[in-house]
Design an enzyme around this catalytic site. Structure first.
Site, PDB file in Angstrom:
ATOM      1  N   GLU A 181      44.958 -86.763  21.090  1.00 47.28           N
ATOM      2  CA  GLU A 181      46.175 -86.340  20.409  1.00 47.28           C
ATOM      3  C   GLU A 181      47.137 -85.751  21.440  1.00 47.28           C
ATOM      4  O   GLU A 181      46.755 -85.452  22.569  1.00 47.28           O
ATOM      5  CB  GLU A 181      45.854 -85.292  19.331  1.00 47.28           C
ATOM      6  CG  GLU A 181      44.877 -85.760  18.262  1.00 47.28           C
ATOM      7  CD  GLU A 181      45.474 -86.812  17.338  1.00 47.28           C
ATOM      8  OE1 GLU A 181      46.700 -87.050  17.406  1.00 47.28           O
ATOM      9  OE2 GLU A 181      44.710 -87.402  16.549  1.00 47.28           O
ATOM     10  N   ASP A 188      43.973 -99.673   2.002  1.00 46.37           N
ATOM     11  CA  ASP A 188      44.157 -98.230   2.009  1.00 46.37           C
ATOM     12  C   ASP A 188      45.402 -97.830   2.810  1.00 46.37           C
ATOM     13  O   ASP A 188      46.085 -96.860   2.467  1.00 46.37           O
ATOM     14  CB  ASP A 188      42.916 -97.535   2.589  1.00 46.37           C
ATOM     15  CG  ASP A 188      42.994 -96.018   2.477  1.00 46.37           C
ATOM     16  OD1 ASP A 188      43.188 -95.523   1.353  1.00 46.37           O
ATOM     17  OD2 ASP A 188      42.875 -95.343   3.513  1.00 46.37           O
TER      18      ASP A 188
END
Length: 322
Positions: free
Chosen positions: A238, A263
């Site tokens: 990240e 999804d």
């Protein structure tokens, strides 16, 4: 040292495999014994491959070359272990296939057709056996351990089938799903494939559980409090204030790749912060940039990377028009 050409003790000994295939066609009892060992070796290779894939990450000295020789080592180890028959799989196969009793249960809950498919796969280097190639597994009562072995074998075949050989293979296999769910969003399917390619390294880095089962999560959607399904926890990169930071995170897990596409569409449509992006699906780069600005990813170059992939040669000449 000279190794007899018919020994079959070295996994690269292709000539011995051809001889074995010939002897098996003639119904040779010795060939049955050897074929059973090859079956057990294939199962062991699947186990070793799954164990490697469940590792926490690449080591300091790991590279494509080290992985290549590691695979060679694992294949040879599998053959050596199969020759000792410590798992007993080969013995079960010999016992069952050596009988002409059609009412007897097949070994490991697999039909003789399944066994033949796995045996023939040994004569085709780098072959992959999709899980769909197996017939329905039948209950086995001969040994309490055989159902578990059959489940592991089928799982290993499914893992192998979920891998992609190249970017073009990734595009070819997933394009039908990208077209189907891209139409639901009103976005070019190449946009979805480019995003999935960036998130998973063209399918080679799809997150997996600790036992090596693929999450099939192509878009790296995290498993937050809104998610009640299966999940996997893996190391992820990240960015905080523009700086990369390695951390553990939970991601959603799906039974197959289509569930991941489905999804993804539902995730965007149900989340208010992505509504502006969904209003710009007519333009791929703008749509991706809007997703990024809405907080889909923390990488500061996320949108630019996806746009670059969309314009790459792997999508053909039509990608130039994006």
């Amino acid at each position: 040292m000279t190794i007899p050409s018919n020994s079959g003790d070295i996994y690269t000994d292709v000539s011995s495999l051809r001889n074995l295939k010939r002897d098996a066609a003639q119904g040779s009892p010795a060939a049955l014994q050897k074929t059973a060992e090859q079956f057990e070796a294939l199962f062991l290779q699947m186990m070793l491959k799954s164990m490697r894939q469940s590792s926490s990450g690449e080591g300091m000295f790991e590279s494509d070359q080290t992985r290549f020789y590691q695979q060679m080592f694992d294949q040879q180890i599998a053959i050596d272990m199969a020759k000792k028959r410590q798992l007993g799989i080969a013995d079960i196969l010999v016992k069952q296939l050596g009988k002409e009793q059609p009412d007897q249960p097949e070994p490991l809950g697999l039909s003789k057709i399944d066994v033949e498919r796995l045996r023939l796969a040994k004569f085709r280097p780098e072959s992959s056996i999709p899980a769909s190639a197996f017939s329905t597994v039948k209950p086995v009562t001969e040994s309490p351990s055989t159902p578990a072995i059959a489940a592991e074998l089928t799982k290993g075949a499914a893992i192998s089938a979920s891998r992609f050989d190249s970017p073009s293979d990734f595009v070819e296999k997933l394009m039908p799903l990208a077209e189907k769910y891209g139409a639901e969003l009103g976005v070019d399917p190449k946009v979805l494939l480019a995003q999935a390619a960036l998130e998973t390294g063209w399918g080679k880095k799809v997150s997996r559980s600790s036992n090596g089962v693929s999450s099939h999560n192509l878009f790296n959607i995290k498993a937050d409090q809104r998610w009640s399904g299966e999940q996997v926890t893996v190391s992820t990169l990240e960015y905080e204030r523009g700086q990369p930071l390695r951390q553990q995170a939970a991601f959603r897990a799906y039974p197959d790749f289509e569930a991941s596409f489905k999804d993804y569409v539902g995730f965007l449509k149900s989340n208010p912060r992505y509504q502006q992006a969904l209003a710009r699906t007519d333009d791929g780069p703008t749509f991706v940039r809007s997703l990024h600005e809405a907080g889909y990813a923390t990488d500061p170059r996320y949108a630019a990377k996806i746009t670059t992939i969309m314009k790459s040669d792997v999508f053909g000449d039509s990608s130039r028009q994006l």
